[in-house]
Scaffold this active site. Structure first.
Site, PDB file in Angstrom:
ATOM      1  N   PRO A   1       5.547   7.542 -40.504  1.00 22.34           N
ATOM      2  CA  PRO A   1       4.447   6.979 -39.715  1.00 22.34           C
ATOM      3  C   PRO A   1       4.885   6.012 -38.622  1.00 22.34           C
ATOM      4  CG  PRO A   1       4.473   6.054 -41.937  1.00 22.34           C
ATOM      5  CD  PRO A   1       5.416   7.216 -41.943  1.00 22.34           C
ATOM      6  N   ASN A   2       4.226   6.159 -37.498  1.00 23.86           N
ATOM      7  CA  ASN A   2       4.375   5.289 -36.319  1.00 23.86           C
ATOM      8  C   ASN A   2       5.687   5.482 -35.564  1.00 23.86           C
ATOM      9  OD1 ASN A   2       1.822   3.938 -36.789  1.00 23.86           O
ATOM     10  ND2 ASN A   2       2.833   3.001 -38.541  1.00 23.86           N
TER      11      ASN A   2
ATOM     12  N   ARG B   1       6.695   1.260 -29.108  1.00 28.66           N
ATOM     13  CA  ARG B   1       6.353   0.444 -30.275  1.00 28.66           C
ATOM     14  C   ARG B   1       7.345  -0.712 -30.450  1.00 28.66           C
ATOM     15  NH1 ARG B   1       7.533   2.213 -36.542  1.00 28.66           N
ATOM     16  NH2 ARG B   1       6.566   0.399 -37.506  1.00 28.66           N
TER      17      ARG B   1
ATOM     18  N   TYR C   1      12.600  -2.039 -32.153  1.00 28.85           N
ATOM     19  CA  TYR C   1      13.013  -0.639 -32.247  1.00 28.85           C
ATOM     20  C   TYR C   1      13.667  -0.087 -30.976  1.00 28.85           C
ATOM     21  CZ  TYR C   1      10.117  -0.973 -36.416  1.00 28.85           C
ATOM     22  OH  TYR C   1       9.599  -1.366 -37.622  1.00 28.85           O
TER      23      TYR C   1
ATOM     24  N   ASN D   1      13.754   8.811 -42.109  1.00 25.73           N
ATOM     25  CA  ASN D   1      13.209   7.475 -41.860  1.00 25.73           C
ATOM     26  C   ASN D   1      11.745   7.553 -42.264  1.00 25.73           C
ATOM     27  OD1 ASN D   1      12.270   5.032 -41.025  1.00 25.73           O
ATOM     28  ND2 ASN D   1      13.241   5.084 -39.009  1.00 25.73           N
TER      29      ASN D   1
ATOM     30  N   ALA E   1       7.037   2.908 -43.061  1.00 25.22           N
ATOM     31  CA  ALA E   1       6.455   2.010 -44.059  1.00 25.22           C
ATOM     32  C   ALA E   1       6.285   2.671 -45.431  1.00 25.22           C
ATOM     33  CB  ALA E   1       5.113   1.471 -43.562  1.00 25.22           C
TER      34      ALA E   1
ATOM     35  N   GLU F   1      18.666   7.878 -46.398  1.00 21.92           N
ATOM     36  CA  GLU F   1      17.578   6.993 -45.946  1.00 21.92           C
ATOM     37  C   GLU F   1      18.060   6.210 -44.730  1.00 21.92           C
ATOM     38  OE1 GLU F   1      16.289   4.202 -48.937  1.00 21.92           O
ATOM     39  OE2 GLU F   1      15.322   2.915 -47.461  1.00 21.92           O
TER      40      GLU F   1
ATOM     41  N   HIS G   1      16.979   3.459 -41.448  1.00 21.06           N
ATOM     42  CA  HIS G   1      16.059   2.552 -40.749  1.00 21.06           C
ATOM     43  C   HIS G   1      16.722   2.085 -39.463  1.00 21.06           C
ATOM     44  CE1 HIS G   1      13.519   2.527 -44.229  1.00 21.06           C
ATOM     45  NE2 HIS G   1      14.592   2.320 -44.964  1.00 21.06           N
TER      46      HIS G   1
ATOM     47  N   ARG H   1      14.215  -8.788 -42.233  1.00 17.92           N
ATOM     48  CA  ARG H   1      12.803  -8.868 -41.842  1.00 17.92           C
ATOM     49  C   ARG H   1      11.944  -9.356 -43.011  1.00 17.92           C
ATOM     50  NH1 ARG H   1      11.180  -3.480 -38.910  1.00 17.92           N
ATOM     51  NH2 ARG H   1       9.395  -4.802 -38.345  1.00 17.92           N
TER      52      ARG H   1
HETATM   53  C1  DQA Z   1      11.578   1.220 -40.224  1.00 15.40           C
HETATM   54  C2  DQA Z   1      11.411  -0.069 -41.027  1.00 15.40           C
HETATM   55  C3  DQA Z   1      10.119  -0.048 -41.819  1.00 15.40           C
HETATM   56  O1  DQA Z   1       9.976  -1.258 -42.549  1.00 15.40           O
HETATM   57  C4  DQA Z   1       8.945   0.097 -40.883  1.00 15.40           C
HETATM   58  O2  DQA Z   1       7.740   0.173 -41.612  1.00 15.40           O
HETATM   59  C5  DQA Z   1       9.079   1.238 -39.943  1.00 15.40           C
HETATM   60  C6  DQA Z   1      10.383   1.491 -39.331  1.00 15.40           C
HETATM   61  C7  DQA Z   1      12.844   1.192 -39.327  1.00 15.40           C
HETATM   62  O3  DQA Z   1      13.227   2.251 -38.866  1.00 15.40           O
HETATM   63  O4  DQA Z   1      13.400   0.125 -39.074  1.00 15.40           O
HETATM   64  O5  DQA Z   1       8.118   1.922 -39.626  1.00 15.40           O
HETATM   65  O6  DQA Z   1      11.732   2.299 -41.135  1.00 15.40           O
END
Ligand code: DQA
Length: 142
Positions: free
Chosen positions: A9-10, A17, A22, A71, A74, A95, A97, A104
């Protein structure tokens, strides 16, 4: 080698964003450089904002590709369903990020999926994806 990158998501909003966290690169632009760097690999990309769709995609590719770079956004911090799914697959899942989640908010420090993944890479910006591709490549050459 066939690698599947999956964003949750997102992450379709990368580029606009929270660029301070990011960066300002879009995933599409980043994918172009990644594919150019690994011309012998087939690197497929999928993104969804919907948890069940991520699970459907993982199940679809998880028995045929050589590795998955995930990735989960959230959902990393909430989803037992994703953990169960990753455990069920044949392909190794890394995994990823973009940000260093441990620098954070506290709620980002816990991952429900790390325990089911081969490894975790975080905090290297978009290059976290490339490092995950390298990890899969390395595993495959072992
Ligand atoms: C994320 C870190 C997550 O905590 C966050 O909710 C994201 C992006 C990252 O790529 O740093 O959506 O996965």
């Amino acid at each position: 080698m066939k690698i599947q990158i999956i964003n949750g998501p997102n992450l379709n909003l990368l580029g606009t964003r929270e660029p301070g966290i990011y960066g300002s690169n879009t995933m599409e632009t980043y994918l172009e450089t990644l594919r150019a760097r690994y011309p012998d690999m087939e690197i497929d990309y999928y993104q969804s904002n919907v948890e069940g769709e991520l699970i459907n995609k993982l199940q679809e590719v998880g028995f045929s590709c050589d590795g998955i770079v995930l990735n989960a956004g959230a959902y990393t911090h909430t989803s037992i369903a994703l953990q169960d799914c990753i455990r069920s697959l044949k392909a190794p899942v890394i995994e990823v990020h973009i940000s260093n989640v441990h620098k954070r908010e506290e709620f980002r420090h816990h991952s429900f999926i790390s325990c089911a993944c081969l490894g975790v890479i975080c905090g290297f910006g978009m290059d976290s994806y490339r490092l995950a591709v390298e990890a899969i490549k390395m595993k495959n050459e072992e």
